[in-house]
Design a protein around this motif. Structure first.
Motif, PDB file in Angstrom:
ATOM      1  N   SER A 226       0.825  -1.213   0.000  1.00 41.18           N
ATOM      2  CA  SER A 226       0.000   0.000   0.000  1.00 41.18           C
ATOM      3  C   SER A 226       0.855   1.256   0.000  1.00 41.18           C
ATOM      4  CB  SER A 226      -0.933  -0.008   1.215  1.00 41.18           C
ATOM      5  OG  SER A 226      -1.775  -1.136   1.196  1.00 41.18           O
ATOM      6  N   LYS A 229       2.380   1.750  -3.506  1.00 37.80           N
ATOM      7  CA  LYS A 229       1.375   2.207  -4.469  1.00 37.80           C
ATOM      8  C   LYS A 229       0.998   3.661  -4.226  1.00 37.80           C
ATOM      9  CE  LYS A 229      -0.433   0.239  -7.197  1.00 37.80           C
ATOM     10  NZ  LYS A 229      -0.109   0.076  -8.639  1.00 37.80           N
ATOM     11  N   THR A 230       0.886   4.047  -2.966  1.00 39.20           N
ATOM     12  CA  THR A 230       0.571   5.440  -2.653  1.00 39.20           C
ATOM     13  C   THR A 230       1.684   6.367  -3.114  1.00 39.20           C
ATOM     14  OG1 THR A 230      -0.706   4.725  -0.724  1.00 39.20           O
ATOM     15  CG2 THR A 230      -0.011   7.028  -0.790  1.00 39.20           C
ATOM     16  N   TYR A 231       2.925   5.948  -2.924  1.00 31.41           N
ATOM     17  CA  TYR A 231       4.069   6.758  -3.348  1.00 31.41           C
ATOM     18  C   TYR A 231       4.113   6.891  -4.869  1.00 31.41           C
ATOM     19  CZ  TYR A 231       8.927   8.225  -3.964  1.00 31.41           C
ATOM     20  OH  TYR A 231      10.060   8.897  -4.330  1.00 31.41           O
ATOM     21  N   GLN A 232       3.805   5.805  -5.583  1.00 34.40           N
ATOM     22  CA  GLN A 232       3.852   5.842  -7.044  1.00 34.40           C
ATOM     23  C   GLN A 232       2.711   6.654  -7.645  1.00 34.40           C
ATOM     24  OE1 GLN A 232       3.889   1.677  -8.073  1.00 34.40           O
ATOM     25  NE2 GLN A 232       6.113   1.477  -7.780  1.00 34.40           N
ATOM     26  N   ASN A 233       1.576   6.714  -6.966  1.00 32.07           N
ATOM     27  CA  ASN A 233       0.403   7.406  -7.502  1.00 32.07           C
ATOM     28  C   ASN A 233       0.309   8.862  -7.067  1.00 32.07           C
ATOM     29  OD1 ASN A 233      -0.408   5.008  -8.726  1.00 32.07           O
ATOM     30  ND2 ASN A 233      -1.648   4.387  -6.962  1.00 32.07           N
ATOM     31  N   ARG A 234       1.282   9.355  -6.333  1.00 31.73           N
ATOM     32  CA  ARG A 234       1.213  10.739  -5.870  1.00 31.73           C
ATOM     33  C   ARG A 234       1.383  11.690  -7.054  1.00 31.73           C
ATOM     34  NH1 ARG A 234       6.564   9.554  -5.471  1.00 31.73           N
ATOM     35  NH2 ARG A 234       8.032  11.283  -5.813  1.00 31.73           N
ATOM     36  N   HIS A 235       0.800  12.872  -6.941  1.00 28.79           N
ATOM     37  CA  HIS A 235       0.866  13.868  -8.007  1.00 28.79           C
ATOM     38  C   HIS A 235       1.907  14.943  -7.728  1.00 28.79           C
ATOM     39  CE1 HIS A 235      -2.666  12.197  -9.973  1.00 28.79           C
ATOM     40  NE2 HIS A 235      -3.264  12.154  -8.791  1.00 28.79           N
TER      41      HIS A 235
END
Length: 241
Positions: A226, A229-235
């Protein structure tokens, strides 16, 4: 500002104490042991207590240390730390000198006793840990039974081999680190692939009770997934302050 802040009062010495804990402990003993019922005592009373009660107490304790009736408390921690560093694997090399008791690694500068795995494994097990002494000048650590060697004898430690005056090829060390890294990742892949195979097999059996039982065991893996994934999906990039 930083130049003035980091300048030592005595340029050829370094303090072996890292915090103000000793001074705080000194006043705590006076407050709790000798003046427990006094709030803001008069200065003459404080001086009288220090001279008549505190100093004799320290003199008595000092005589116990000299007569070896008691041992200094930090030597037990030193012995525990030394034995721990004896079993730590050495992967990199640093300039190490047991005569002056210095090492160029970061662990040496950060350690409470100015010891590191390179110095410990080069020097070997001392005859007695109660013979250790600390001081502000070179060598920072010395034993009563320590043999003296030339100060120019610079020792280079690489892996488990101790060689004097010989610089090892840095490429070999980098290759060793790469092989160690590959080994770690191979182990991770083997564990995860084996776990995934077991999960798929239990799923074919419809073993719902087993799936609920192992949920807590897999919580760490789920959190890792998790977070990634959160790190990769950050804007936006994360703040660094």
């Amino acid at each position: 500002m930083w130049i003035l802040w980091s300048r030592a009062a005595i340029e050829d010495q370094i303090c072996i104490f890292r915090t103000t804990m000793l001074m705080e402990s000194h006043w705590k003993v006076i407050k709790r042991d000798f003046l427990p019922k006094f709030f803001r005592p008069r200065i003459d009373l404080l001086i009288y207590i220090i001279i008549s009660r505190l100093i004799p107490h320290h003199q008595q304790q000092y005589q116990k240390y000299l007569n070896e009736r008691e041992h200094i408390s930090w030597k037990k921690d030193f012995k525990r730390e030394w034995k721990k560093l004896e079993n730590v694997k050495i992967n990199n090399f640093y300039l190490t000198d047991t005569t002056r008791w210095i090492c160029s690694c970061l662990s040496f500068a950060r350690n409470r006793f100015f010891i590191c795995k390179h110095l410990v494994q080069q020097y070997g097990r001392p005859e007695s840990f109660y013979d250790v002494h600390r001081q502000e000048r070179y060598p920072f650590i010395f034993f009563n039974t320590m043999e003296t060697t030339s100060e120019s004898d610079i020792v280079l430690i690489e892996n488990d081999n101790i060689q004097k005056g010989i610089l090892q090829d840095v490429t070999n060390i980098e290759d060793d680190d790469k092989n160690e890294t590959d080994k770690i990742f191979d182990e991770y892949e083997e564990w995860l692939n084996g776990t995934l195979e077991i999960i798929r097999k239990q799923r074919t059996f419809g073993n719902y009770r087993w799936a609920k039982a192992i949920r807590n065991s897999l919580e760490g893996v789920h959190k890792l997934y998790s977070d990634v994934k959160t790190y990769q999906n950050r804007h936006t990039n994360p703040r660094t302050f």
